[in-house]
Design an enzyme around this catalytic site. Sequence first.
Site, PDB file in Angstrom:
ATOM      1  CG  ASP A   6      -1.666   1.288   1.453  1.00  0.00           C
ATOM      2  OD1 ASP A   6      -1.661   2.150   0.550  1.00  0.00           O
ATOM      3  OD2 ASP A   6      -2.287   1.444   2.529  1.00  0.00           O
ATOM      4  CE  LYS A  68      -1.669   7.031  -3.516  1.00  0.00           C
ATOM      5  NZ  LYS A  68      -2.219   6.060  -2.546  1.00  0.00           N
ATOM      6  CD  GLU A 145      -5.146   3.596  -2.504  1.00  0.00           C
ATOM      7  OE1 GLU A 145      -6.055   4.315  -2.033  1.00  0.00           O
ATOM      8  OE2 GLU A 145      -4.005   4.018  -2.774  1.00  0.00           O
ATOM      9  CG  ASP A 168      -9.110   4.856   2.126  1.00  0.00           C
ATOM     10  OD1 ASP A 168      -8.635   5.449   3.117  1.00  0.00           O
ATOM     11  OD2 ASP A 168      -8.392   4.319   1.263  1.00  0.00           O
TER      12      ASP A 168
HETATM   13  P1  ADP Z   1      -2.926   7.511   3.793  1.00  0.00           P
HETATM   14  O1  ADP Z   1      -3.913   6.586   3.179  1.00  0.00           O
HETATM   15  O2  ADP Z   1      -3.181   8.951   3.481  1.00  0.00           O
HETATM   16  O3  ADP Z   1      -1.515   7.133   3.554  1.00  0.00           O
HETATM   17  P2  ADP Z   1      -3.484   6.482   6.495  1.00  0.00           P
HETATM   18  O4  ADP Z   1      -4.572   5.573   6.166  1.00  0.00           O
HETATM   19  O5  ADP Z   1      -2.252   5.882   7.067  1.00  0.00           O
HETATM   20  O6  ADP Z   1      -3.118   7.476   5.354  1.00  0.00           O
HETATM   21  O7  ADP Z   1      -4.084   7.552   7.520  1.00  0.00           O
HETATM   22  C1  ADP Z   1      -3.295   8.580   8.046  1.00  0.00           C
HETATM   23  C2  ADP Z   1      -4.164   9.468   8.888  1.00  0.00           C
HETATM   24  O8  ADP Z   1      -4.729   8.696   9.946  1.00  0.00           O
HETATM   25  C3  ADP Z   1      -3.393  10.594   9.553  1.00  0.00           C
HETATM   26  O9  ADP Z   1      -4.108  11.794   9.342  1.00  0.00           O
HETATM   27  C4  ADP Z   1      -3.399  10.198  11.007  1.00  0.00           C
HETATM   28  O10 ADP Z   1      -3.456  11.335  11.843  1.00  0.00           O
HETATM   29  C5  ADP Z   1      -4.683   9.428  11.135  1.00  0.00           C
HETATM   30  N1  ADP Z   1      -4.672   8.511  12.274  1.00  0.00           N
HETATM   31  C6  ADP Z   1      -3.875   7.441  12.488  1.00  0.00           C
HETATM   32  N2  ADP Z   1      -4.164   6.859  13.664  1.00  0.00           N
HETATM   33  C7  ADP Z   1      -5.173   7.583  14.223  1.00  0.00           C
HETATM   34  C8  ADP Z   1      -5.906   7.498  15.454  1.00  0.00           C
HETATM   35  N3  ADP Z   1      -5.672   6.542  16.335  1.00  0.00           N
HETATM   36  N4  ADP Z   1      -6.868   8.416  15.674  1.00  0.00           N
HETATM   37  C9  ADP Z   1      -7.111   9.380  14.762  1.00  0.00           C
HETATM   38  N5  ADP Z   1      -6.460   9.523  13.619  1.00  0.00           N
HETATM   39  C10 ADP Z   1      -5.495   8.638  13.333  1.00  0.00           C
HETATM   40 MG    MG Z   2      -4.533   5.029   2.202  1.00  0.00          MG
END
Ligand code: ADP
Ligand code: MG
Length: 564
Positions: A6, A68, A145, A168
């Site tokens: 991912d 990205k 995704e 998502d």
């Molecule tokens: P992406 O798909 O953009 O790469 P992710 O799915 O990893 O991102 O999500 C990242 C986001 O999730 C960030 O904004 C982060 O602050 C938020 N995040 C991660 N863990 C938590 C949590 N426990 N509570 C709230 N927000 C969270």
């Molecule tokens: Mg993502």
Amino acid sequence: MIVGIDLGTTNSAIARWHDGRAELIPNALGATLTPSAVSLAEDASVLVGAAARDRQITHPERTATTFKRLMGTSQKVTLDGVAFTPEDLSALVLRQLREDAERHCGEPVTGAIITVPAYFNDRQRKATRRAGQLAGLHVERLVNEPTAAALAYGIVDRSDREPFLVFDLGGGTFDVSIVDVFDGIIEVRASAGDNRLGGEDFTAALAVVARARAGVPSDPASPRLDEAVRAEAERVRIALSDADSATFSLVWADRRYEAELTGADLEAAAAPLLDRLREPVLRAMRDCRLRAEEMSEIVLVGGATRMPIVRRAVTRMFGRFPSHVIDPDRAIALGAAVQAGLKARAADLAEIRLTDICPFSLGTDVADRGPQGQILAGRFKPLIERGTVLPASRVHRFVTMTPNQAKVEFDIYQGEARRVDANVLLGSLSIPVPPRPAGEIALDCRFSYDVSGLLEVDVTVLTTGETHQLVLTDDESIDPAELAARRAALAALKMHPRDEARHRALLARAERCFELFLGNQREFVAGLIAHFETVLATQEPREIAEAHAAISARLDQLERERPS
Ligand code: ADP
Ligand code: MG
């Protein structure tokens, strides 16, 4: 081993199919999420992941994140005077993931499945493939995704047409997709979203409140202070996912700024953002004509769906609880690993095919007659429309426009504009035809296109039976044996559904019923025949299969009711 990756905007993850299940592979720090961040150190070495992300505050001019978003563009990111393309930066993240996985598992990575957003266009997908190649990966395929998320949630074990809604919410993007299985094929039925909405925006909203409460001075000349406030607000926001309140605490210029913040504060600050979650959900459902009650599962993906306020908003939207048994920020990598297992033909996985949808329309140019009979050339006639499930093959019949026309030109375009000159020219075919009055020479032009970007254009001159072919591929390095296999797969699709034995058999059966019945029932059968012929003309496999099943059932019913 074949891995699933991912490659996220904020975080990336890598997983593999191992001992009959998808398994995340930790990085050198023991974490299964690697921030998608790259930073150039002072000694010119490159840092990737958490170490790079942590330098965002201290060395913003040497650090890149969220690249990205730039994939598929020619925009560059300059770090300490060195220009990087978005592919270069993505390749650095992919290389790190690959090396970490090889070290942890003690075996080389021989292939990779990389996920991309469902809405990524051809250019963005090619850029992702290129990044994989730059990282020394053999990219087996790209998977959408939401499809990966649905695979992680076991969509394969469901029966046909049980739609999953994948919700998502990542760091900076929000994607809603509806995925289902039809005839052993996983399809993304619709996707919608907001690419300017994610966890960051919730952080920014909370930062405003925190700043005011803690009395942090606003110093416009200090981007570092802004960044420090943001980072602390992010920490507090995440803490609020597991606690009712958390303390915002920041030391700046020898002073401490503090404020106690609660979940209710976050909810109030984020109210306008929560409202924005609704529209893409409605749009996705509208696009595939499904209602909220028809979703067999609502799947939460993306780290930001960990926020209780988001979960509550989703629950309100659908009137039931969403599924989040799989770690939302790791579900996509796990699903990509399921696909890796499928690729490696793991015995413990059922046969399932993945599809992609065509991200653009493919067609040819046609001429029309204007109101005064003048020829209006250069109009775009799409044969395979954007959103068509791939692989696909579609045929259209054309006729000559002028008397004694010596040849017919087919220019092949990709794009959406009504005028071909605004689209991308991919190639052309010039077909000589015998001189005849206008409209007397008919030509069937067939486009066949697969997930890897192989396009075959076949033209048959009906009067003479002569055939011409043009083969276009976007990958020159393709292995001849693989090309032959892909072409054979496309060849199997080159038949008008009207000519398929099972559809002809159904029509023949309906004709027999027409002869057998009288009055209303006879008219009803005539209606079924006309309907099926119309659906066959669309050449849409899914609609045809659905109509086929519905009409067979109707005929069964009629025959049962018939007094013998
Ligand atoms: P992406 O798909 O953009 O790469 P992710 O799915 O990893 O991102 O999500 C990242 C986001 O999730 C960030 O904004 C982060 O602050 C938020 N995040 C991660 N863990 C938590 C949590 N426990 N509570 C709230 N927000 C969270
Ligand atoms: Mg993502």
